[in-house]
Every structure is written in structure tokens, then in C-alpha cells.
Design a protein around this motif. Structure first.
Motif, PDB file in Angstrom:
ATOM      1  N   MET A   7     -22.138 -15.059  -6.127  1.00 43.19           N
ATOM      2  CA  MET A   7     -23.579 -15.077  -6.161  1.00 43.19           C
ATOM      3  C   MET A   7     -24.128 -15.070  -7.584  1.00 43.19           C
ATOM      4  O   MET A   7     -25.030 -15.822  -7.870  1.00 43.19           O
ATOM      5  CB  MET A   7     -24.140 -13.917  -5.353  1.00 43.19           C
ATOM      6  N   PRO A   8     -23.649 -14.213  -8.511  1.00 38.86           N
ATOM      7  CA  PRO A   8     -24.187 -14.253  -9.874  1.00 38.86           C
ATOM      8  C   PRO A   8     -23.995 -15.612 -10.549  1.00 38.86           C
ATOM      9  O   PRO A   8     -24.828 -16.034 -11.325  1.00 38.86           O
ATOM     10  CB  PRO A   8     -23.415 -13.176 -10.617  1.00 38.86           C
ATOM     11  N   ALA A   9     -22.913 -16.312 -10.232  1.00 40.76           N
ATOM     12  CA  ALA A   9     -22.674 -17.619 -10.850  1.00 40.76           C
ATOM     13  C   ALA A   9     -23.745 -18.621 -10.431  1.00 40.76           C
ATOM     14  O   ALA A   9     -24.122 -19.490 -11.209  1.00 40.76           O
ATOM     15  CB  ALA A   9     -21.291 -18.119 -10.475  1.00 40.76           C
ATOM     16  N   GLU A  10     -24.255 -18.486  -9.211  1.00 43.11           N
ATOM     17  CA  GLU A  10     -25.299 -19.383  -8.731  1.00 43.11           C
ATOM     18  C   GLU A  10     -26.607 -19.196  -9.483  1.00 43.11           C
ATOM     19  O   GLU A  10     -27.389 -20.124  -9.638  1.00 43.11           O
ATOM     20  CB  GLU A  10     -25.545 -19.155  -7.235  1.00 43.11           C
ATOM     21  N   HIS A  11     -26.864 -17.995  -9.944  1.00 41.92           N
ATOM     22  CA  HIS A  11     -28.127 -17.663 -10.598  1.00 41.92           C
ATOM     23  C   HIS A  11     -27.942 -17.388 -12.086  1.00 41.92           C
ATOM     24  O   HIS A  11     -28.743 -16.675 -12.688  1.00 41.92           O
ATOM     25  CB  HIS A  11     -28.753 -16.446  -9.915  1.00 41.92           C
ATOM     26  N   LYS A  12     -26.922 -17.941 -12.665  1.00 43.18           N
ATOM     27  CA  LYS A  12     -26.600 -17.672 -14.062  1.00 43.18           C
ATOM     28  C   LYS A  12     -27.766 -18.007 -14.994  1.00 43.18           C
ATOM     29  O   LYS A  12     -28.027 -17.294 -15.960  1.00 43.18           O
ATOM     30  CB  LYS A  12     -25.352 -18.455 -14.470  1.00 43.18           C
ATOM     31  N   HIS A  13     -28.500 -19.041 -14.714  1.00 43.22           N
ATOM     32  CA  HIS A  13     -29.627 -19.437 -15.554  1.00 43.22           C
ATOM     33  C   HIS A  13     -30.821 -18.483 -15.421  1.00 43.22           C
ATOM     34  O   HIS A  13     -31.728 -18.492 -16.230  1.00 43.22           O
ATOM     35  CB  HIS A  13     -30.058 -20.873 -15.230  1.00 43.22           C
ATOM     36  N   GLU A  14     -30.830 -17.627 -14.398  1.00 41.76           N
ATOM     37  CA  GLU A  14     -31.928 -16.688 -14.167  1.00 41.76           C
ATOM     38  C   GLU A  14     -31.608 -15.272 -14.669  1.00 41.76           C
ATOM     39  O   GLU A  14     -32.471 -14.412 -14.658  1.00 41.76           O
ATOM     40  CB  GLU A  14     -32.247 -16.616 -12.674  1.00 41.76           C
ATOM     41  N   ILE A  15     -30.390 -15.042 -15.082  1.00 35.29           N
ATOM     42  CA  ILE A  15     -29.955 -13.702 -15.472  1.00 35.29           C
ATOM     43  C   ILE A  15     -30.020 -13.556 -16.984  1.00 35.29           C
ATOM     44  O   ILE A  15     -29.574 -14.425 -17.730  1.00 35.29           O
ATOM     45  CB  ILE A  15     -28.519 -13.429 -14.972  1.00 35.29           C
ATOM     46  N   GLU A  16     -30.591 -12.440 -17.413  1.00 34.18           N
ATOM     47  CA  GLU A  16     -30.659 -12.141 -18.842  1.00 34.18           C
ATOM     48  C   GLU A  16     -30.047 -10.757 -19.065  1.00 34.18           C
ATOM     49  O   GLU A  16     -30.341  -9.817 -18.332  1.00 34.18           O
ATOM     50  CB  GLU A  16     -32.115 -12.150 -19.310  1.00 34.18           C
ATOM     51  N   VAL A  17     -29.209 -10.646 -20.064  1.00 39.07           N
ATOM     52  CA  VAL A  17     -28.525  -9.387 -20.353  1.00 39.07           C
ATOM     53  C   VAL A  17     -29.230  -8.701 -21.512  1.00 39.07           C
ATOM     54  O   VAL A  17     -29.527  -9.316 -22.541  1.00 39.07           O
ATOM     55  CB  VAL A  17     -27.039  -9.641 -20.708  1.00 39.07           C
ATOM     56  N   PHE A  18     -29.506  -7.413 -21.332  1.00 42.37           N
ATOM     57  CA  PHE A  18     -30.104  -6.605 -22.391  1.00 42.37           C
ATOM     58  C   PHE A  18     -29.098  -5.534 -22.782  1.00 42.37           C
ATOM     59  O   PHE A  18     -28.637  -4.779 -21.935  1.00 42.37           O
ATOM     60  CB  PHE A  18     -31.392  -5.925 -21.903  1.00 42.37           C
ATOM     61  N   TYR A  19     -28.762  -5.475 -24.041  1.00 44.29           N
ATOM     62  CA  TYR A  19     -27.861  -4.438 -24.525  1.00 44.29           C
ATOM     63  C   TYR A  19     -28.692  -3.255 -24.994  1.00 44.29           C
ATOM     64  O   TYR A  19     -29.559  -3.381 -25.857  1.00 44.29           O
ATOM     65  CB  TYR A  19     -26.984  -4.979 -25.654  1.00 44.29           C
ATOM     66  N   LEU A  20     -28.451  -2.116 -24.394  1.00 48.23           N
ATOM     67  CA  LEU A  20     -29.180  -0.897 -24.715  1.00 48.23           C
ATOM     68  C   LEU A  20     -28.345  -0.026 -25.633  1.00 48.23           C
ATOM     69  O   LEU A  20     -27.117  -0.059 -25.582  1.00 48.23           O
ATOM     70  CB  LEU A  20     -29.518  -0.135 -23.435  1.00 48.23           C
ATOM     71  N   PRO A  21     -28.993   0.783 -26.470  1.00 53.02           N
ATOM     72  CA  PRO A  21     -28.217   1.670 -27.332  1.00 53.02           C
ATOM     73  C   PRO A  21     -27.447   2.693 -26.497  1.00 53.02           C
ATOM     74  O   PRO A  21     -27.859   3.054 -25.398  1.00 53.02           O
ATOM     75  CB  PRO A  21     -29.279   2.363 -28.197  1.00 53.02           C
ATOM     76  N   SER A  22     -26.335   3.147 -27.029  1.00 54.56           N
ATOM     77  CA  SER A  22     -25.506   4.100 -26.286  1.00 54.56           C
ATOM     78  C   SER A  22     -26.143   5.485 -26.214  1.00 54.56           C
ATOM     79  O   SER A  22     -25.768   6.294 -25.387  1.00 54.56           O
ATOM     80  CB  SER A  22     -24.125   4.197 -26.926  1.00 54.56           C
ATOM     81  N   TYR A  23     -27.099   5.753 -27.082  1.00 55.80           N
ATOM     82  CA  TYR A  23     -27.795   7.032 -27.045  1.00 55.80           C
ATOM     83  C   TYR A  23     -29.219   6.815 -27.529  1.00 55.80           C
ATOM     84  O   TYR A  23     -29.538   5.828 -28.176  1.00 55.80           O
ATOM     85  CB  TYR A  23     -27.094   8.069 -27.932  1.00 55.80           C
ATOM     86  N   SER A  24     -30.060   7.761 -27.214  1.00 50.47           N
ATOM     87  CA  SER A  24     -31.440   7.713 -27.672  1.00 50.47           C
ATOM     88  C   SER A  24     -31.626   8.825 -28.695  1.00 50.47           C
ATOM     89  O   SER A  24     -31.432   9.995 -28.375  1.00 50.47           O
ATOM     90  CB  SER A  24     -32.389   7.910 -26.494  1.00 50.47           C
ATOM     91  N   PRO A  25     -31.996   8.500 -29.923  1.00 54.00           N
ATOM     92  CA  PRO A  25     -32.121   9.542 -30.945  1.00 54.00           C
ATOM     93  C   PRO A  25     -33.256  10.528 -30.682  1.00 54.00           C
ATOM     94  O   PRO A  25     -33.224  11.652 -31.137  1.00 54.00           O
ATOM     95  CB  PRO A  25     -32.371   8.761 -32.239  1.00 54.00           C
ATOM     96  N   GLU A  26     -34.259  10.113 -29.917  1.00 54.90           N
ATOM     97  CA  GLU A  26     -35.391  10.996 -29.623  1.00 54.90           C
ATOM     98  C   GLU A  26     -35.556  11.114 -28.122  1.00 54.90           C
ATOM     99  O   GLU A  26     -35.299  10.176 -27.384  1.00 54.90           O
ATOM    100  CB  GLU A  26     -36.676  10.427 -30.219  1.00 54.90           C
ATOM    101  N   LEU A  27     -36.003  12.263 -27.679  1.00 54.34           N
ATOM    102  CA  LEU A  27     -36.297  12.433 -26.267  1.00 54.34           C
ATOM    103  C   LEU A  27     -37.615  11.733 -25.961  1.00 54.34           C
ATOM    104  O   LEU A  27     -38.546  11.772 -26.761  1.00 54.34           O
ATOM    105  CB  LEU A  27     -36.425  13.914 -25.911  1.00 54.34           C
ATOM    106  N   SER A  28     -37.682  11.121 -24.814  1.00 50.36           N
ATOM    107  CA  SER A  28     -38.941  10.504 -24.417  1.00 50.36           C
ATOM    108  C   SER A  28     -39.900  11.612 -23.967  1.00 50.36           C
ATOM    109  O   SER A  28     -39.465  12.704 -23.576  1.00 50.36           O
ATOM    110  CB  SER A  28     -38.716   9.503 -23.292  1.00 50.36           C
ATOM    111  N   PRO A  29     -41.193  11.350 -23.998  1.00 49.88           N
ATOM    112  CA  PRO A  29     -42.152  12.369 -23.533  1.00 49.88           C
ATOM    113  C   PRO A  29     -41.901  12.774 -22.079  1.00 49.88           C
ATOM    114  O   PRO A  29     -42.108  13.932 -21.722  1.00 49.88           O
ATOM    115  CB  PRO A  29     -43.501  11.683 -23.682  1.00 49.88           C
TER     116      PRO A  29
END
Length: 58
Positions: free
Chosen positions: A1-23
Motif C-alpha cells: 500500500m505505501p508503494a502505491e501512494h509514494k508520491h503522496e507521502i512526505e517524511v519529516f525528521y524530528l529531533p531526538s529530543y526537545s531542548p525546552e519543554l512545551s507550555p
């Protein structure tokens, strides 16, 4: 299934940690600390009341 929608999928690389706590994390920690002190038997109604009371005071 992912191969069928390869043009619609976008990968976001997130940092492994967050230096600050969110509110949100700080507010949740505050509510957990206050809510459990004000509602010792931890019924749902008492937790809701304690949360509402604390948020109104803040």
C-alpha cells in the motif's frame, strides 16, 4: 500500500529530543501535581472539580 501512494507521502525528521519543554507539558505537570493533592480519593468527579478549580485560580 505505501508503494502505491509514494508520491503522496512526505517524511519529516524530528529531533531526538526537545531542548525546552512545551507550555502544554508544563501545564500538564502542574495540573497533575495539584489535582492529585486536592482530590485524594481520585474519583473522576473530584478530579474534574480540582482541575477546574485550579485552572480558574491560574
Amino acid at each position: 500500500m505505501p508503494a502505491e501512494h509514494k508520491h503522496e507521502i512526505e517524511v519529516f525528521y524530528l529531533p531526538s529530543y526537545s531542548p525546552e519543554l512545551s507550555p502544554n507539558e508544563m501545564a500538564n505537570a502542574d495540573l497533575k501535581q495539584v489535582g492529585t493533592k486536592l482530590a485524594p480519593d481520585r474519583s473522576k468527579l473530584q478530579l474534574v472539580k480540582a482541575t477546574r478549580q485550579h485552572l480558574l485560580s491560574v
